[in-house]
Write a protein that holds these residues in place. Structure first.
Motif, mmCIF file in Angstrom:
data_model
loop_
_atom_site.group_PDB
_atom_site.id
_atom_site.type_symbol
_atom_site.label_atom_id
_atom_site.label_comp_id
_atom_site.label_asym_id
_atom_site.label_seq_id
_atom_site.Cartn_x
_atom_site.Cartn_y
_atom_site.Cartn_z
ATOM 1 N N VAL A 40 0.863 -1.178 0.000
ATOM 2 C CA VAL A 40 0.000 0.000 0.000
ATOM 3 C C VAL A 40 0.897 1.225 0.000
ATOM 4 C CG1 VAL A 40 -1.724 1.288 1.309
ATOM 5 C CG2 VAL A 40 -1.817 -1.205 1.262
ATOM 6 N N GLU A 41 0.594 2.169 -0.882
ATOM 7 C CA GLU A 41 1.381 3.400 -0.928
ATOM 8 C C GLU A 41 0.874 4.375 0.133
ATOM 9 O OE1 GLU A 41 2.002 5.200 -4.721
ATOM 10 O OE2 GLU A 41 1.906 3.258 -5.735
ATOM 11 N N SER A 42 1.761 5.202 0.604
ATOM 12 C CA SER A 42 1.431 6.296 1.521
ATOM 13 C C SER A 42 0.760 5.842 2.815
ATOM 14 C CB SER A 42 0.550 7.326 0.822
ATOM 15 O OG SER A 42 1.203 7.851 -0.294
ATOM 16 N N VAL A 43 1.348 4.893 3.478
ATOM 17 C CA VAL A 43 0.862 4.484 4.795
ATOM 18 C C VAL A 43 1.531 5.362 5.839
ATOM 19 C CG1 VAL A 43 0.695 2.618 6.477
ATOM 20 C CG2 VAL A 43 0.607 2.099 4.032
ATOM 21 N N LYS A 44 0.742 5.941 6.714
ATOM 22 C CA LYS A 44 1.269 6.722 7.831
ATOM 23 C C LYS A 44 0.962 5.961 9.109
ATOM 24 C CE LYS A 44 1.061 11.054 5.487
ATOM 25 N NZ LYS A 44 0.706 12.426 5.481
ATOM 26 N N TRP A 45 1.958 5.822 9.941
ATOM 27 C CA TRP A 45 1.836 5.028 11.159
ATOM 28 C C TRP A 45 1.820 5.900 12.404
ATOM 29 C CZ3 TRP A 45 1.015 -0.157 11.208
ATOM 30 C CH2 TRP A 45 1.270 -0.853 10.034
ATOM 31 N N THR A 46 1.035 5.471 13.368
ATOM 32 C CA THR A 46 1.106 5.986 14.728
ATOM 33 C C THR A 46 1.064 4.767 15.635
ATOM 34 O OG1 THR A 46 -1.293 6.263 14.847
ATOM 35 C CG2 THR A 46 -0.007 8.206 14.233
ATOM 36 N N ARG A 47 1.523 4.943 16.857
ATOM 37 C CA ARG A 47 1.465 3.810 17.770
ATOM 38 C C ARG A 47 1.536 4.284 19.204
ATOM 39 N NH1 ARG A 47 7.288 0.671 17.445
ATOM 40 N NH2 ARG A 47 7.340 0.632 19.686
ATOM 41 N N ASN A 48 1.113 3.407 20.082
ATOM 42 C CA ASN A 48 1.256 3.643 21.507
ATOM 43 C C ASN A 48 1.863 2.391 22.123
ATOM 44 O OD1 ASN A 48 -0.873 1.791 21.943
ATOM 45 N ND2 ASN A 48 -2.406 3.401 21.965
ATOM 46 N N ALA A 49 1.780 2.244 23.399
ATOM 47 C CA ALA A 49 2.422 1.113 24.057
ATOM 48 C C ALA A 49 1.816 -0.234 23.658
ATOM 49 C CB ALA A 49 2.345 1.280 25.570
ATOM 50 N N ASP A 50 0.545 -0.238 23.234
ATOM 51 C CA ASP A 50 -0.140 -1.494 22.948
ATOM 52 C C ASP A 50 -0.482 -1.746 21.486
ATOM 53 O OD1 ASP A 50 -0.278 -2.202 25.735
ATOM 54 O OD2 ASP A 50 -1.887 -0.726 25.940
ATOM 55 N N TYR A 51 -0.712 -0.681 20.722
ATOM 56 C CA TYR A 51 -1.229 -0.835 19.371
ATOM 57 C C TYR A 51 -0.466 0.016 18.359
ATOM 58 C CZ TYR A 51 -5.152 -2.788 21.929
ATOM 59 O OH TYR A 51 -5.918 -3.548 22.766
ATOM 60 N N SER A 52 -0.485 -0.453 17.097
ATOM 61 C CA SER A 52 0.038 0.305 15.964
ATOM 62 C C SER A 52 -1.131 0.577 15.027
ATOM 63 C CB SER A 52 1.112 -0.487 15.223
ATOM 64 O OG SER A 52 2.257 -0.637 16.027
ATOM 65 N N TYR A 53 -1.188 1.798 14.498
ATOM 66 C CA TYR A 53 -2.291 2.228 13.652
ATOM 67 C C TYR A 53 -1.744 2.612 12.282
ATOM 68 C CZ TYR A 53 -4.357 2.732 18.271
ATOM 69 O OH TYR A 53 -4.794 2.503 19.546
ATOM 70 N N ALA A 54 -2.251 1.953 11.237
ATOM 71 C CA ALA A 54 -1.853 2.260 9.863
ATOM 72 C C ALA A 54 -2.962 3.102 9.234
ATOM 73 C CB ALA A 54 -1.658 0.975 9.071
ATOM 74 N N HIS A 55 -2.626 4.302 8.808
ATOM 75 C CA HIS A 55 -3.575 5.215 8.175
ATOM 76 C C HIS A 55 -3.268 5.211 6.686
ATOM 77 C CE1 HIS A 55 -4.378 6.995 12.210
ATOM 78 N NE2 HIS A 55 -3.119 6.626 12.403
ATOM 79 N N PHE A 56 -4.267 4.837 5.874
ATOM 80 C CA PHE A 56 -4.047 4.743 4.434
ATOM 81 C C PHE A 56 -5.385 4.764 3.709
ATOM 82 C CE2 PHE A 56 -4.542 0.568 6.155
ATOM 83 C CZ PHE A 56 -5.175 -0.205 5.194
ATOM 84 N N VAL A 57 -5.348 4.773 2.377
ATOM 85 C CA VAL A 57 -6.562 4.758 1.562
ATOM 86 C C VAL A 57 -6.743 3.349 1.021
ATOM 87 C CG1 VAL A 57 -7.683 5.684 -0.496
ATOM 88 C CG2 VAL A 57 -6.324 7.193 0.976
ATOM 89 N N PHE A 58 -7.951 2.790 1.210
ATOM 90 C CA PHE A 58 -8.275 1.445 0.756
ATOM 91 C C PHE A 58 -9.613 1.511 0.031
ATOM 92 C CE2 PHE A 58 -9.769 -2.964 1.470
ATOM 93 C CZ PHE A 58 -8.695 -3.641 0.932
ATOM 94 N N ASP A 59 -9.658 1.052 -1.208
ATOM 95 C CA ASP A 59 -10.853 1.136 -2.050
ATOM 96 C C ASP A 59 -11.392 2.558 -2.115
ATOM 97 O OD1 ASP A 59 -10.828 -1.555 -2.738
ATOM 98 O OD2 ASP A 59 -12.178 -2.146 -1.113
ATOM 99 N N GLY A 60 -10.483 3.539 -2.179
ATOM 100 C CA GLY A 60 -10.875 4.930 -2.315
ATOM 101 C C GLY A 60 -11.344 5.604 -1.037
ATOM 102 N N LYS A 61 -11.273 4.904 0.095
ATOM 103 C CA LYS A 61 -11.735 5.476 1.359
ATOM 104 C C LYS A 61 -10.587 5.511 2.362
ATOM 105 C CE LYS A 61 -16.265 3.569 0.599
ATOM 106 N NZ LYS A 61 -17.107 2.438 0.844
ATOM 107 N N PRO A 62 -10.483 6.598 3.136
ATOM 108 C CA PRO A 62 -9.447 6.638 4.173
ATOM 109 C C PRO A 62 -9.823 5.709 5.321
ATOM 110 C CG PRO A 62 -10.778 8.634 4.241
ATOM 111 C CD PRO A 62 -11.249 7.830 3.062
ATOM 112 N N VAL A 63 -8.893 4.836 5.680
ATOM 113 C CA VAL A 63 -9.137 3.866 6.747
ATOM 114 C C VAL A 63 -7.973 3.846 7.736
ATOM 115 C CG1 VAL A 63 -10.588 2.348 5.325
ATOM 116 C CG2 VAL A 63 -8.131 1.973 5.415
#
Length: 84
Positions: A40-63
């Motif tokens: 996936v192109e243009s994945v932006k990550w955030t995370r905390n002590a327990d979880y990692s969050y991938a922010h990206f566009v999938f099927d034309g929708k931000p998820v």
């Protein structure tokens, strides 16, 4: 003694803040993401002590895809719009 305690506390707080500020996921999470979503192109990550969050566009929708920091896939949700 107070000075040593204050120094240890300050050092521990600094390490905690640096750990929380890390945005890139660990290798296990990255591999789990690629296995689940492919390249996936243009994945932006955030995370905390327990979880990692991938922010990206999938099927034309931000998820947002949520992974445990152990690589376990949790869920994918539509991303909430950011306030302008």
């Amino acid at each position: 003694m107070k000075r040593i305690t204050k120094g240890v506390f300050t050092l521990a707080l600094g390490v905690l803040l640096i750990a929380c500020a890390t945005k890139e996921p660990n290798e296990t999470v990255e591999k789990a993401f690629v296995k689940k979503f492919g390249k996936v192109e243009s994945v932006k990550w955030t995370r905390n002590a327990d979880y990692s969050y991938a922010h990206f566009v999938f099927d034309g929708k931000p998820v947002v895809a949520v992974f445990g920091n152990d690589g376990q896939y949790i869920e994918t949700d539509l991303a909430k719009p950011t306030p302008q």
